[in-house]
Scaffold this motif. Structure first.
Motif, mmCIF file in Angstrom:
data_model
loop_
_atom_site.group_PDB
_atom_site.id
_atom_site.type_symbol
_atom_site.label_atom_id
_atom_site.label_comp_id
_atom_site.label_asym_id
_atom_site.label_seq_id
_atom_site.Cartn_x
_atom_site.Cartn_y
_atom_site.Cartn_z
ATOM 1 N N GLN A 1 -1.460 -7.498 -12.326
ATOM 2 C CA GLN A 1 -1.213 -6.255 -13.051
ATOM 3 C C GLN A 1 -2.517 -5.585 -13.498
ATOM 4 O O GLN A 1 -2.599 -4.354 -13.570
ATOM 5 C CB GLN A 1 -0.309 -6.513 -14.252
ATOM 6 N N ILE A 2 -3.539 -6.379 -13.771
ATOM 7 C CA ILE A 2 -4.856 -5.815 -14.088
ATOM 8 C C ILE A 2 -5.390 -5.045 -12.884
ATOM 9 O O ILE A 2 -5.914 -3.931 -13.007
ATOM 10 C CB ILE A 2 -5.838 -6.920 -14.520
ATOM 11 N N ASP A 3 -5.226 -5.622 -11.693
ATOM 12 C CA ASP A 3 -5.649 -4.927 -10.472
ATOM 13 C C ASP A 3 -4.806 -3.673 -10.240
ATOM 14 O O ASP A 3 -5.312 -2.649 -9.763
ATOM 15 C CB ASP A 3 -5.539 -5.858 -9.264
ATOM 16 N N LEU A 4 -3.517 -3.745 -10.574
ATOM 17 C CA LEU A 4 -2.640 -2.572 -10.472
ATOM 18 C C LEU A 4 -3.151 -1.456 -11.390
ATOM 19 O O LEU A 4 -3.211 -0.283 -10.989
ATOM 20 C CB LEU A 4 -1.212 -2.955 -10.845
ATOM 21 N N LEU A 5 -3.531 -1.809 -12.605
ATOM 22 C CA LEU A 5 -4.067 -0.813 -13.536
ATOM 23 C C LEU A 5 -5.336 -0.179 -12.973
ATOM 24 O O LEU A 5 -5.498 1.057 -13.008
ATOM 25 C CB LEU A 5 -4.360 -1.477 -14.885
ATOM 26 N N ARG A 6 -6.226 -0.995 -12.433
ATOM 27 C CA ARG A 6 -7.472 -0.467 -11.857
ATOM 28 C C ARG A 6 -7.161 0.494 -10.700
ATOM 29 O O ARG A 6 -7.812 1.530 -10.543
ATOM 30 C CB ARG A 6 -8.357 -1.619 -11.369
ATOM 31 N N TYR A 7 -6.182 0.129 -9.890
ATOM 32 C CA TYR A 7 -5.775 0.965 -8.756
ATOM 33 C C TYR A 7 -5.292 2.330 -9.246
ATOM 34 O O TYR A 7 -5.692 3.377 -8.714
ATOM 35 C CB TYR A 7 -4.666 0.244 -7.976
ATOM 36 N N LEU A 8 -4.449 2.339 -10.270
ATOM 37 C CA LEU A 8 -3.877 3.587 -10.774
ATOM 38 C C LEU A 8 -4.896 4.407 -11.554
ATOM 39 O O LEU A 8 -4.800 5.643 -11.607
ATOM 40 C CB LEU A 8 -2.655 3.287 -11.649
ATOM 41 N N MET A 9 -5.893 3.748 -12.145
ATOM 42 C CA MET A 9 -6.931 4.476 -12.873
ATOM 43 C C MET A 9 -7.783 5.336 -11.944
ATOM 44 O O MET A 9 -8.390 6.317 -12.381
ATOM 45 C CB MET A 9 -7.822 3.494 -13.640
ATOM 46 N N LYS A 10 -7.796 5.005 -10.677
ATOM 47 C CA LYS A 10 -8.532 5.826 -9.698
ATOM 48 C C LYS A 10 -7.809 7.151 -9.442
ATOM 49 O O LYS A 10 -8.421 8.122 -9.012
ATOM 50 C CB LYS A 10 -8.690 5.062 -8.383
ATOM 51 N N GLU A 11 -6.503 7.175 -9.722
ATOM 52 C CA GLU A 11 -5.694 8.366 -9.461
ATOM 53 C C GLU A 11 -5.334 9.139 -10.720
ATOM 54 O O GLU A 11 -5.041 10.329 -10.656
ATOM 55 C CB GLU A 11 -4.386 7.968 -8.755
ATOM 56 N N HIS A 12 -5.326 8.457 -11.874
ATOM 57 C CA HIS A 12 -4.832 9.075 -13.101
ATOM 58 C C HIS A 12 -5.813 8.864 -14.251
ATOM 59 O O HIS A 12 -6.353 7.768 -14.427
ATOM 60 C CB HIS A 12 -3.477 8.478 -13.488
ATOM 61 N N SER B 1 9.474 3.496 -13.540
ATOM 62 C CA SER B 1 10.255 4.676 -13.198
ATOM 63 C C SER B 1 10.418 4.648 -11.687
ATOM 64 O O SER B 1 9.919 3.730 -11.018
ATOM 65 C CB SER B 1 9.530 5.959 -13.634
ATOM 66 N N GLY B 2 11.108 5.646 -11.142
ATOM 67 C CA GLY B 2 11.210 5.707 -9.690
ATOM 68 C C GLY B 2 9.840 5.797 -9.050
ATOM 69 O O GLY B 2 9.525 5.066 -8.101
ATOM 70 N N MET B 3 9.004 6.701 -9.574
ATOM 71 C CA MET B 3 7.644 6.818 -9.020
ATOM 72 C C MET B 3 6.835 5.563 -9.325
ATOM 73 O O MET B 3 5.937 5.180 -8.562
ATOM 74 C CB MET B 3 6.931 8.040 -9.595
ATOM 75 N N GLY B 4 7.178 4.880 -10.448
ATOM 76 C CA GLY B 4 6.469 3.657 -10.807
ATOM 77 C C GLY B 4 6.657 2.555 -9.792
ATOM 78 O O GLY B 4 5.701 1.861 -9.422
ATOM 79 N N LEU B 5 7.897 2.375 -9.332
ATOM 80 C CA LEU B 5 8.159 1.362 -8.306
ATOM 81 C C LEU B 5 7.394 1.688 -7.034
ATOM 82 O O LEU B 5 6.824 0.804 -6.383
ATOM 83 C CB LEU B 5 9.662 1.273 -8.035
ATOM 84 N N ASN B 6 7.342 2.970 -6.679
ATOM 85 C CA ASN B 6 6.593 3.388 -5.499
ATOM 86 C C ASN B 6 5.093 3.151 -5.696
ATOM 87 O O ASN B 6 4.380 2.754 -4.762
ATOM 88 C CB ASN B 6 6.853 4.860 -5.196
ATOM 89 N N ASN B 7 4.596 3.368 -6.925
ATOM 90 C CA ASN B 7 3.182 3.112 -7.208
ATOM 91 C C ASN B 7 2.837 1.635 -7.040
ATOM 92 O O ASN B 7 1.781 1.289 -6.508
ATOM 93 C CB ASN B 7 2.851 3.551 -8.637
ATOM 94 N N ILE B 8 3.721 0.758 -7.501
ATOM 95 C CA ILE B 8 3.494 -0.687 -7.349
ATOM 96 C C ILE B 8 3.496 -1.055 -5.871
ATOM 97 O O ILE B 8 2.651 -1.836 -5.404
ATOM 98 C CB ILE B 8 4.567 -1.484 -8.112
ATOM 99 N N TYR B 9 4.440 -0.493 -5.138
ATOM 100 C CA TYR B 9 4.523 -0.735 -3.686
ATOM 101 C C TYR B 9 3.220 -0.316 -2.999
ATOM 102 O O TYR B 9 2.648 -1.073 -2.200
ATOM 103 C CB TYR B 9 5.705 0.053 -3.116
ATOM 104 N N ARG B 10 2.737 0.891 -3.302
ATOM 105 C CA ARG B 10 1.517 1.399 -2.659
ATOM 106 C C ARG B 10 0.321 0.511 -2.989
ATOM 107 O O ARG B 10 -0.541 0.252 -2.136
ATOM 108 C CB ARG B 10 1.235 2.834 -3.103
#
Length: 327
Positions: free
Chosen positions: A169-180, A190-199
């Motif tokens: 989950q720490i790596d997931l946070l780092r991944y999303l911080m590059k976009e947001h 959320s719906g987009m959240g599940l897709n974000n985890i998948y990506r």
């Protein structure tokens, strides 16, 4: 006659109710795709014009912060002003309430058949309650005992900072911080959240995306496709994405339970939970919910129930109107 509405980022439910012996009796009900309308005025105008029933009051639940009867919707490009809407549609009174506040009001209208129990717990009848709902977005609300009933209140906890609980989950946070600039719980729950985890799992090379799945994702709702493949066990990537989603869902539900001191119980609503109920029954959710260190025994005492009735917010909006009339 009451007009009630549950205005969501994906779909909107509208209905007329009559109040008979303190019970809500639905008269007419319709569902509309929210984004097919330029404004809430257009959506309500269509429904009212088609049925032409004489109204006494209207209450609308809406996804977003409601301040002084005005709301900038979170997942729709609408600004809603209750007073202006009332004047434009020639309605006597319109009340706006947050969608999770409406869900909380609606719980009273439900029966035991409308719940799936994840944790029996030991409810304090006059203890605080809470509700969390993942769907198009992530909503949260609380309920306090005012001496005679549980009184709902809205919050925007779904937009609080996402707090990882393990290395992945720490790596997931780092991944999303590059976009947001800000990574909220809504971005993972959320719906987009599940897709974000998948990506994240795909792009980090942890799992390979098969061609058939890439094709399906391009042609359909990603969250629904990922959930279905996970539950049918046709994709390891989707199974892992849903497991992480459910783990984070359990952790944030536990966070909310602590913040609200929800000794009266916590409810899991929204459109996603009923569709993945079998996954929620697996250990991931409750293990994360209870993983609160010294507070483990406290949260384990709190009942956790999934709401399966998709009309809870609509019933809640109608009930809120009925309550406003009485007061």
């Amino acid at each position: 006659m009451i007009l009630a509405g549950d205005i969501g980022g994906t779909k909107s439910n509208l209905a007329y109710f009559e109040v008979r012996k303190r019970r809500l009796e639905p008269i007419i009900e319709e569902t509309f795709p929210s984004r097919a309308f330029a404004s809430l005025h257009d959506l309500l105008g269509k429904f009212i014009f088609e049925h032409r029933l004489k109204l006494a009051h209207a209450c609308l639940s809406i996804a977003g912060p409601v301040i002084n009867q005005r709301c900038q919707t979170t997942n729709l490009p609408w600004v809603v002003d209750a007073e202006r809407l009332s004047e434009e549609l020639n309605l006597p009174v319109i009340w706006l309430i947050n969608d999770l506040e409406a869900n909380a009001h609606g719980i009273v209208e439900l029966t035991p058949a409308d719940f799936v129990v994840l944790n029996e717990g030991s409810a304090e009848p006059e203890g605080n309650q809470a509700i969390i709902s993942a769907g198009t977005g992530l909503g949260e609300a609380g309920m306090f005992w005012d001496g005679t009933r549980h009184m709902p209140f809205a919050c925007e906890g779904g937009h609080a900072d996402f707090a990882p609980t393990d290395a992945v989950q720490i790596d997931l946070l780092r991944y999303l911080m590059k976009e947001h600039e800000h990574v909220s719980y809504e971005l993972v729950l959320s719906g987009m959240g599940l897709n974000n985890i998948y990506r994240f799992l795909r792009d980090s090379g942890r799992y390979e995306e098969p061609a058939w799945l890439a094709s399906e994702l391009a042609e359909s709702d990603p969250a629904a496709t990922i959930s279905r493949a996970a539950l049918e066990k046709t994709s390891d990537l989707c199974e892992q994405a849903l497991s992480i989603f459910v783990t984070i869902y359990g952790a944030e539900t536990g966070n909310l339970a602590l913040k609200m001191m929800a000794l009266g119980g916590i409810f899991v609503g929204g459109g996603i939970a009923p569709k993945i109920i079998e996954k929620l029954k697996e250990p991931f959710f409750m293990k994360a919910f209870a993983g609160k260190g010294r507070m483990r025994e406290l949260v384990e005492s709190m009942p956790v129930k999934v709401i399966t009735n998709e009309k809870t917010a609509l019933l809640g909006a109608a009930r809120c109107a009925m309550w406003q009339i009485d007061n």
